[in-house]
Design an enzyme around this catalytic site. Structure first.
Site, PDB file in Angstrom:
ATOM      1  N   ASN A 214     -21.578  31.438  24.595  1.00 40.15           N
ATOM      2  CA  ASN A 214     -22.376  30.206  24.672  1.00 40.15           C
ATOM      3  C   ASN A 214     -21.930  29.118  23.697  1.00 40.15           C
ATOM      4  OD1 ASN A 214     -24.194  31.097  26.771  1.00 40.15           O
ATOM      5  ND2 ASN A 214     -25.049  32.482  25.239  1.00 40.15           N
TER       6      ASN A 214
ATOM      7  N   ARG B  23     -26.393  21.048  24.255  1.00 43.96           N
ATOM      8  CA  ARG B  23     -27.793  21.490  24.353  1.00 43.96           C
ATOM      9  C   ARG B  23     -28.283  21.925  22.979  1.00 43.96           C
ATOM     10  NH1 ARG B  23     -26.794  25.276  29.604  1.00 43.96           N
ATOM     11  NH2 ARG B  23     -25.540  23.683  30.597  1.00 43.96           N
TER      12      ARG B  23
ATOM     13  N   TYR C  58     -28.348  23.491  16.781  1.00 38.60           N
ATOM     14  CA  TYR C  58     -26.910  23.691  16.568  1.00 38.60           C
ATOM     15  C   TYR C  58     -26.128  22.396  16.317  1.00 38.60           C
ATOM     16  CZ  TYR C  58     -28.059  28.347  18.265  1.00 38.60           C
ATOM     17  OH  TYR C  58     -28.615  29.588  18.419  1.00 38.60           O
TER      18      TYR C  58
ATOM     19  N   ASN D 154     -17.412  33.621  14.711  1.00 34.24           N
ATOM     20  CA  ASN D 154     -18.806  33.394  15.085  1.00 34.24           C
ATOM     21  C   ASN D 154     -19.004  34.147  16.390  1.00 34.24           C
ATOM     22  OD1 ASN D 154     -21.341  32.628  15.824  1.00 34.24           O
ATOM     23  ND2 ASN D 154     -21.059  30.441  15.428  1.00 34.24           N
TER      24      ASN D 154
ATOM     25  N   ALA E   5     -24.498  35.666  19.830  1.00 31.15           N
ATOM     26  CA  ALA E   5     -25.542  36.692  19.911  1.00 31.15           C
ATOM     27  C   ALA E   5     -24.980  38.115  19.827  1.00 31.15           C
ATOM     28  CB  ALA E   5     -26.351  36.509  21.191  1.00 31.15           C
TER      29      ALA E   5
ATOM     30  N   HIS F   5     -25.601  40.372  16.710  1.00 37.57           N
ATOM     31  CA  HIS F   5     -26.807  41.170  16.491  1.00 37.57           C
ATOM     32  C   HIS F   5     -26.840  42.452  17.325  1.00 37.57           C
ATOM     33  CE1 HIS F   5     -27.701  37.304  14.801  1.00 37.57           C
ATOM     34  NE2 HIS F   5     -27.732  36.740  15.999  1.00 37.57           N
TER      35      HIS F   5
ATOM     36  N   ASP G  36     -16.536  47.753  15.548  1.00 31.27           N
ATOM     37  CA  ASP G  36     -15.460  48.751  15.549  1.00 31.27           C
ATOM     38  C   ASP G  36     -14.089  48.094  15.702  1.00 31.27           C
ATOM     39  OD1 ASP G  36     -17.233  50.817  15.208  1.00 31.27           O
ATOM     40  OD2 ASP G  36     -17.226  51.466  17.307  1.00 31.27           O
TER      41      ASP G  36
ATOM     42  N   GLU H 222     -17.411  36.053   8.555  1.00 29.32           N
ATOM     43  CA  GLU H 222     -18.445  35.839   9.574  1.00 29.32           C
ATOM     44  C   GLU H 222     -19.086  34.469   9.356  1.00 29.32           C
ATOM     45  OE1 GLU H 222     -21.616  38.679   9.281  1.00 29.32           O
ATOM     46  OE2 GLU H 222     -22.782  37.709  10.887  1.00 29.32           O
TER      47      GLU H 222
ATOM     48  N   HIS I 247     -21.891  31.426  10.904  1.00 29.02           N
ATOM     49  CA  HIS I 247     -22.932  30.960  11.821  1.00 29.02           C
ATOM     50  C   HIS I 247     -23.285  29.528  11.487  1.00 29.02           C
ATOM     51  CE1 HIS I 247     -23.450  34.963  13.354  1.00 29.02           C
ATOM     52  NE2 HIS I 247     -23.433  35.383  12.104  1.00 29.02           N
ATOM     53  N   LEU I 248     -23.562  28.776  12.509  1.00 24.61           N
ATOM     54  CA  LEU I 248     -24.001  27.390  12.314  1.00 24.61           C
ATOM     55  C   LEU I 248     -25.392  27.365  11.691  1.00 24.61           C
ATOM     56  CD1 LEU I 248     -22.861  26.513  15.869  1.00 24.61           C
ATOM     57  CD2 LEU I 248     -22.021  25.231  13.900  1.00 24.61           C
ATOM     58  N   SER I 249     -26.269  28.181  12.238  1.00 28.20           N
ATOM     59  CA  SER I 249     -27.658  28.214  11.766  1.00 28.20           C
ATOM     60  C   SER I 249     -27.820  29.295  10.702  1.00 28.20           C
ATOM     61  CB  SER I 249     -28.592  28.501  12.955  1.00 28.20           C
ATOM     62  OG  SER I 249     -28.297  29.765  13.518  1.00 28.20           O
TER      63      SER I 249
ATOM     64  N   ARG J 271     -34.396  32.608  10.808  1.00 26.06           N
ATOM     65  CA  ARG J 271     -34.797  32.501  12.212  1.00 26.06           C
ATOM     66  C   ARG J 271     -35.530  33.780  12.648  1.00 26.06           C
ATOM     67  NH1 ARG J 271     -30.036  30.331  15.799  1.00 26.06           N
ATOM     68  NH2 ARG J 271     -31.804  30.007  17.213  1.00 26.06           N
TER      69      ARG J 271
ATOM     70  N   ARG K 157     -32.452  38.131  14.766  1.00 28.64           N
ATOM     71  CA  ARG K 157     -31.184  37.519  14.324  1.00 28.64           C
ATOM     72  C   ARG K 157     -30.832  37.905  12.883  1.00 28.64           C
ATOM     73  NH1 ARG K 157     -30.061  33.696  18.461  1.00 28.64           N
ATOM     74  NH2 ARG K 157     -31.991  32.884  19.321  1.00 28.64           N
TER      75      ARG K 157
HETATM   76  O1  CA2 Z   1     -25.948  30.048  14.395  1.00 33.66           O
HETATM   77  C1  CA2 Z   1     -24.995  30.532  15.021  1.00 33.66           C
HETATM   78  O2  CA2 Z   1     -23.844  30.113  14.902  1.00 33.66           O
HETATM   79  C2  CA2 Z   1     -25.243  31.654  16.046  1.00 33.66           C
HETATM   80  O3  CA2 Z   1     -24.144  32.549  15.984  1.00 33.66           O
HETATM   81  C3  CA2 Z   1     -25.319  30.987  17.390  1.00 33.66           C
HETATM   82  C4  CA2 Z   1     -25.687  31.957  18.519  1.00 33.66           C
HETATM   83  C5  CA2 Z   1     -26.935  32.751  18.153  1.00 33.66           C
HETATM   84  O4  CA2 Z   1     -27.203  33.708  19.157  1.00 33.66           O
HETATM   85  C6  CA2 Z   1     -26.802  33.441  16.820  1.00 33.66           C
HETATM   86  O5  CA2 Z   1     -28.005  34.107  16.533  1.00 33.66           O
HETATM   87  C7  CA2 Z   1     -26.509  32.435  15.718  1.00 33.66           C
HETATM   88  C8  CA2 Z   1     -25.969  31.202  19.797  1.00 33.66           C
HETATM   89  C9  CA2 Z   1     -24.850  30.357  20.263  1.00 33.66           C
HETATM   90  C10 CA2 Z   1     -25.362  29.511  21.391  1.00 33.66           C
HETATM   91  O6  CA2 Z   1     -24.779  28.265  21.246  1.00 33.66           O
HETATM   92  C11 CA2 Z   1     -25.345  27.241  21.939  1.00 33.66           C
HETATM   93  C12 CA2 Z   1     -24.961  26.005  21.545  1.00 33.66           C
HETATM   94  C13 CA2 Z   1     -25.496  24.922  22.163  1.00 33.66           C
HETATM   95  C14 CA2 Z   1     -26.390  25.076  23.187  1.00 33.66           C
HETATM   96  C15 CA2 Z   1     -26.771  26.331  23.581  1.00 33.66           C
HETATM   97  C16 CA2 Z   1     -26.232  27.436  22.964  1.00 33.66           C
END
Ligand code: CA2
Length: 149
Positions: free
Chosen positions: A11, A18, A23, A74, A77, A80, A87, A98, A100-102, A107, A111
């Protein structure tokens, strides 16, 4: 010159299109450009790959062995859930940072757990696109043998 693969999981191709409140509004292409440019400044040659498929991410980690000096990951999902990615990282002798943006720890509970952290050099999260730049700095510091890296 060091070499790093920036690997993005499911994603993340949707970045900037989105959920900008979570993000940000920077696209994946822009993030990759930022990484190419920052890599040039700090002496690391950056390649990039994004896949929505767990097996392709695993193949990319395997293929990085002997080619790259490290991976910025990155895993989206899969972070998790994926023992298979964990592995794969263990099977290649490469430092993985590792990213992550968020801030995944601020959260939802699901997560908070990361399988990647168990085998990563370290985790950087919560700084938006800057997380990738910080990860590149951390990887180069480690590869250059900086104390504490
Ligand atoms: O914060 C992050 O970088 C995450 O790896 C992003 C994942 C999320 O499942 C992790 O828990 C944290 C989700 C990526 C989805 O990216 C999108 C970006 C824009 C719109 C929709 C989804």
């Amino acid at each position: 010159m060091h070499k790093a693969l920036i690997l993005n999981g499911p994603n993340l191709n949707l970045l900037g299109t989105r959920q900008p409140e979570v993000y940000g509004s920077t696209t994946l292409k822009m993030v990759e450009e930022l990484c190419f440019n920052h890599g040039k400044k700090i002496g690391i040659d950056v390649s990039t790959l994004q896949s929505n498929h767990e097996g392709e991410l695993i193949d990319a980690i395997h293929a990085a062995k002997g080619v790259q000096n490290g991976i910025i990951l990155n895993a989206g999902a899969y972070t998790h859930t994926s023992i298979a990615l964990m592995d794969a990282i263990s099977s290649v002798d490469l430092p993985v940072v590792e990213v992550h943006l968020s801030n995944i720890h601020a959260r939802e509970q699901f997560r908070h757990k990361s399988y990647i952290s168990k085998v990563a050099l370290g985790q950087i999260c919560g700084f938006g696109t800057r997380s990738y730049v910080l990860a590149l700095d951390a990887l180069v510091g480690y590869l250059d043998g900086e104390v504490g890296a």
